[in-house]
Design an enzyme around this catalytic site. Sequence first.
Site, mmCIF file in Angstrom:
data_model
loop_
_atom_site.group_PDB
_atom_site.id
_atom_site.type_symbol
_atom_site.label_atom_id
_atom_site.label_comp_id
_atom_site.label_asym_id
_atom_site.label_seq_id
_atom_site.Cartn_x
_atom_site.Cartn_y
_atom_site.Cartn_z
ATOM 1 N N TYR A 141 1.213 -1.314 -0.108
ATOM 2 C CA TYR A 141 0.297 -0.011 0.026
ATOM 3 C C TYR A 141 0.903 1.388 0.145
ATOM 4 C CZ TYR A 141 -3.392 3.581 1.711
ATOM 5 O OH TYR A 141 -3.604 4.265 1.859
ATOM 6 N N ASP A 236 9.016 2.693 0.069
ATOM 7 C CA ASP A 236 7.952 3.504 0.670
ATOM 8 C C ASP A 236 8.261 2.903 2.420
ATOM 9 O OD1 ASP A 236 6.196 4.572 1.873
ATOM 10 O OD2 ASP A 236 4.820 3.155 0.590
ATOM 11 N N LYS A 264 3.872 8.797 8.811
ATOM 12 C CA LYS A 264 4.101 8.238 10.675
ATOM 13 C C LYS A 264 5.236 8.931 11.502
ATOM 14 C CE LYS A 264 1.215 4.984 8.760
ATOM 15 N NZ LYS A 264 0.968 4.028 7.015
HETATM 16 C C1 LIG Z 1 0.633 4.359 5.525
HETATM 17 C C2 LIG Z 1 1.369 4.724 4.579
HETATM 18 C C3 LIG Z 1 1.110 5.345 2.795
HETATM 19 C C4 LIG Z 1 0.149 6.260 3.414
HETATM 20 O O1 LIG Z 1 0.158 7.463 4.453
HETATM 21 P P1 LIG Z 1 -0.812 8.917 4.566
HETATM 22 O O2 LIG Z 1 -0.063 9.191 5.822
HETATM 23 O O3 LIG Z 1 -1.722 7.614 4.830
HETATM 24 O O4 LIG Z 1 -1.318 9.576 3.266
HETATM 25 C C5 LIG Z 1 1.829 4.921 2.385
HETATM 26 N N1 LIG Z 1 2.939 4.285 2.312
HETATM 27 C C6 LIG Z 1 2.344 3.330 3.219
HETATM 28 C C7 LIG Z 1 3.821 1.833 3.223
HETATM 29 C C8 LIG Z 1 1.816 2.696 4.592
HETATM 30 O O5 LIG Z 1 1.970 2.671 5.575
#
Ligand SMILES: *Cc1c(COP(=O)(O)O)cnc(C)c1O
Length: 427
Positions: A141, A236, A264
């Site tokens: 994701y 990511d 995060k």
């Molecule tokens: C949470 C997350 C996102 C999206 O971040 P948001 O701050 O919710 O837009 C993208 N990539 C990964 C791996 C994530 O865990």
Amino acid sequence: MNSEQLFERSIRVAPGGVHSPVRAFKSVGGTPIFFKSAQGAYLTSVEDQKYIDFCMSFGPHILGHRHPEVQEVVHQAIDQAWSLGACEPYSLALAEWMTARLPFVEKLRFVCSGTEAVMSAIRVARGAVNRPYILKFEGCYHGHVDSLLVKAGSGLAGQSASSSAGVPEIVQNLTLLADLDNDEQLEKIFASRGQEIAAVILEPLPANYGLLPQRQEYIHKVVDLARKHGALVIFDEVISGFRVGMGGMAAQLGIKPDLVTYGKIIGGGFPVGAYAGRADLMDQVAPLGPVYQAGTLSASPVGMQAGLKTLQVAEKENVHVVLEKRTKKFADGLNQLFKEKDYPLHVVSEASLFWLQVKTPAAVRHPAQISTKQSEVFGKIFHNALQQGVYLPPSGYEVGFVSLAHTDEILETAKQSIGTAIQNALA
Ligand SMILES: *Cc1c(COP(=O)(O)O)cnc(C)c1O
């Protein structure tokens, strides 16, 4: 007003009553709880019920909710400036702290979310390489970026279909999709489309579709194939960054991604994201280069200072070593219990992440291997856990987070409570 009354009002003013879908409890059923406050490892509902929190706002709070040292900095920050829309020293301090510790991060740009970080990193990659396609993996994701809201298509290997309405085929077609843990398919996609791919994006530790630890050799293979075909590698690390270790998965794997995305933890609970990487790539970004990206609230002073203090405390407390040990003990304890009671369940854990899964014959490395009973069984456990004072993430596909505030004592209590919850759920 209780949670039910508040939810009834919410559904009149917000789609599904929420501002992010998982919060609606749709996959576990029932009415979402409204929480009024949080401290350490605990949440307090509007009904004054206290819960041990393993959702932890889906990842930012590695130190627990409102760590006293971070809270002090936030109070001071609020007395100085909220948003300046101008140069300030706070983002500089966080940027210098990060670049000093991450050898693959020469330059970075702060944004307001993980989604925004990913969206920008992809634009930089396409701008720099001048190719249209992105390769992503099913089960990873990357936020709600249009071009990454895709799932497996029915046609050729690599072809994707949109997983959300509102994403035109023309957009979705620019994203190629690969299965995780499938060497042969990966080679095929690169052999046929490699020259058109600007970048490969992946969660090096997929943690948004359960927890799907990959074979190291597989991640290396992805990187090697990308390099061989002139495609960039985007890690990511929005979840894994500063959680699996100070250097994230990149350091653990000994891989230097070309671009990395963060979110995060780096905002300490405030809306902060960042995209980062090689200086020559980041210098493609405006005002220096031709790739445009901007933000009214980017590098917001409160978030910058909360993020820096969070990372400093994490480093000082050796948080990764401490949490890995605690999480392993917690997971091992639960797995021991499942064995004794012959429950068809298993806890997968990595660093301070854990995932309660319906047991499968072999380790799960891609979504298709997840039990078809995962959601149904987890939903029952989730509600029974609430009864026992434990708030798990409200979906069987979300991972749990252990923070510095989750002491061994709290984790022991949680283990007992989850044990009782499962006994009740499976009865
Ligand atoms: C949470 C997350 C996102 C999206 O971040 P948001 O701050 O919710 O837009 C993208 N990539 C990964 C791996 C994530 O865990």
